[in-house]
Design an enzyme around this catalytic site. Structure first.
Site: not given
Ligand code: FAD
Length: 416
Positions: A148, A178, A393
């Site tokens: 998720a 983070t 975010e």
């Molecule tokens: C350095 C860092 C710090 C972070 N800090 C936090 C934190 O403090 N707390 C926390 O909870 N999370 C944190 N995150 C997580 C971050 O919020 C997620 O990585 C982000 O929400 C994307 O989720 P995912 O990596 O699973 O990518 P995915 O959801 O798998 O997405 C992969 C790609 O597909 C695209 N995509 C997905 N769904 C759709 C759609 N419906 N339509 C079009 N495009 C789509 C996305 O835009 C992305 O380009 C952090 C991430 C990093 C790298």
């Protein structure tokens, strides 16, 4: 109630103090903690203590430790609004302070003790008692899981009430948190009942030293290396039921919107981070262009006059893009201060500023050539740091999806 686009005069002192901190403490330590990834930036302890003192006097409210990411003038207080009055309150203060600090260094800003987007989650849904209990503490926010990310409604971490003890028992896995290693509190999103979908998702405050919260690993990253990013396993992690933020009721309508309000607070702040980094890039690029003898002439628009250098025309276009992102972000913060629903504007600001920050940083590297790419200066680091601001975010694509849903009046089920 018209919006005034000038920076509010009452924030001048805050901006100049935040700028001084950024210039004298963050910038000189930028390269060091980028290289020493995962090493605790001890210089920030002294700074956080000084900022706490200044915050008490009100001078640095917003740029300082506890105030960023909260909805009130301090994490423990919700904001009061005079009916009908136009106000620039703590959202605007946080934003203008953050912009300056991120002109200094985004990674170090994120690593600042008692900073942390978890306080925004607390401010969004906590009751008065919880605001008092958790306010002022360093709080991280744990939403993302292996299955998720963008779709936060898909989270699998469960929270089960143990009637005998009155504790919730949390089980699941959280990744990419983070400040997860260093914070005092982790705000964990978990579901009370997966069969009831997003309405059953609630946030729980977990003390970092809770034995049921086990650090799995720290991530190595492209940028913001001064900021720790932790992965956790929650194994029969018990929290008192008073640590569920907001109401435990599963209301089919609006249950998820409670936790989602967190993003209305945090997205303009992340946009502000991008505005700060991009300004650093633009300022350095201007200096490089000038020292290369390239004059930036605002009287010659769009590079149509052959006497204007193409680099100067590109620079002017980037400044315009930066200003557009800044104004959208100020609007989102101003709406929050004036109690206007700002979900749409918060996503617009985040989408615009996230993309602007990444594009400007990379274009500035290109304009500065080898100097921009080399480790002798900070430009290459800013380009690496900027990317995350278009990702966490809610990614660029997710912001556009939210904006489209709102403009077209579609639900998340109708527009995926
Ligand atoms: C350095 C860092 C710090 C972070 N800090 C936090 C934190 O403090 N707390 C926390 O909870 N999370 C944190 N995150 C997580 C971050 O919020 C997620 O990585 C982000 O929400 C994307 O989720 P995912 O990596 O699973 O990518 P995915 O959801 O798998 O997405 C992969 C790609 O597909 C695209 N995509 C997905 N769904 C759709 C759609 N419906 N339509 C079009 N495009 C789509 C996305 O835009 C992305 O380009 C952090 C991430 C990093 C790298």
């Amino acid at each position: 109630m018209p919006i005034n686009l000038e920076t509010p005069k009452k924030f001048n002192q805050l901006i100049s103090q935040a700028h001084q901190v950024a210039a004298e403490i963050l910038r000189p330590n930028s390269r060091k903690y980028d290289t020493l990834e995962h090493e605790y930036p001890k210089e920030l302890d002294m700074l956080a203590a000084a900022i706490d003192g200044l915050n008490e006097g009100g001078a640095l409210a917003g740029a300082g430790a506890g105030a960023v990411g909260t909805n009130g003038s301090s994490p423990a207080t919700k904001q009061k609004t005079d009916e009908g009055a136009n106000r620039n309150g703590s959202n605007m203060a946080s934003l203008v302070g953050l912009i300056e600090m991120c002109w200094g260094d985004v990674g170090l800003l994120l690593a600042m003790p008692r900073q942390g987007l978890g306080q925004a989650a607390i401010a969004a849904v906590a009751n008065e008692e919880q605001l008092q209990r958790f306010g002022g503490k360093w709080a991280a926010m744990a939403i993302t899981e292996p299955e998720a990310g963008s779709d936060s409604a898909a989270i699998r971490t469960t929270a089960t009430l143990d009637e005998a003890t009155g504790d919730y028992i949390l089980n699941g896995e959280k990744i990419f948190v983070t400040s997860g290693d260093r914070a005092e509190l982790i705000v964990v999103w978990a579901t009370l009942d997966r069969s009831q979908g997003r309405a059953a998702i609630k946030s729980f405050v977990v003390e970092r030293d809770n034995p049921g919260l086990k650090l799995d690993r720290l991530e190595h990253k492209l940028g913001i290396r001064a900021s720790d990013t932790a992965n956790f396993v929650l194994q029969d992690c018990r929290v008192p039921k008073e640590n569920l933020l907001g109401s435990p009721e599963i209301a089919p309508k609006g249950g998820f919107s409670g936790v989602m309000q967190t993003f209305d607070n945090t997205r303009p702040l992340v946009a502000g981070m991008a505005i700060g980094v991009a300004r650093a890039c633009l300022e350095d690029t201007r200096d490089h262009l000038q020292s290369a003898g390239i004059e930036i002439d605002y009287n010659v628009l769009g590079g149509r006059d052959p006497s204007q250098s193409a680099a100067a025309a590109e620079f002017i276009a980037m400044e315009a893009d930066w200003e557009a992102a800044r104004l959208l972000t100020l609007q989102a913060a101003w709406m929050a201060d004036n109690k206007k629903p700002n979900s749409l504007q918060a996503s617009m600001a985040k989408a615009k500023a996230g993309r602007m920050g990444t594009e400007i940083a990379l274009r500035c590297v290109a304009l500065c050539g080898a100097t921009g790419f080399g480790e002798g200066e900070l430009m290459e680091k800013w380009a690496r740091d900027a990317k995350i601001l278009d990702l966490f975010e809610g990614t660029q694509q997710i912001q556009l999806l939210i904006i489209a849903r709102q403009l077209l009046g579609k639900t998340s089920a109708e527009l995926k």
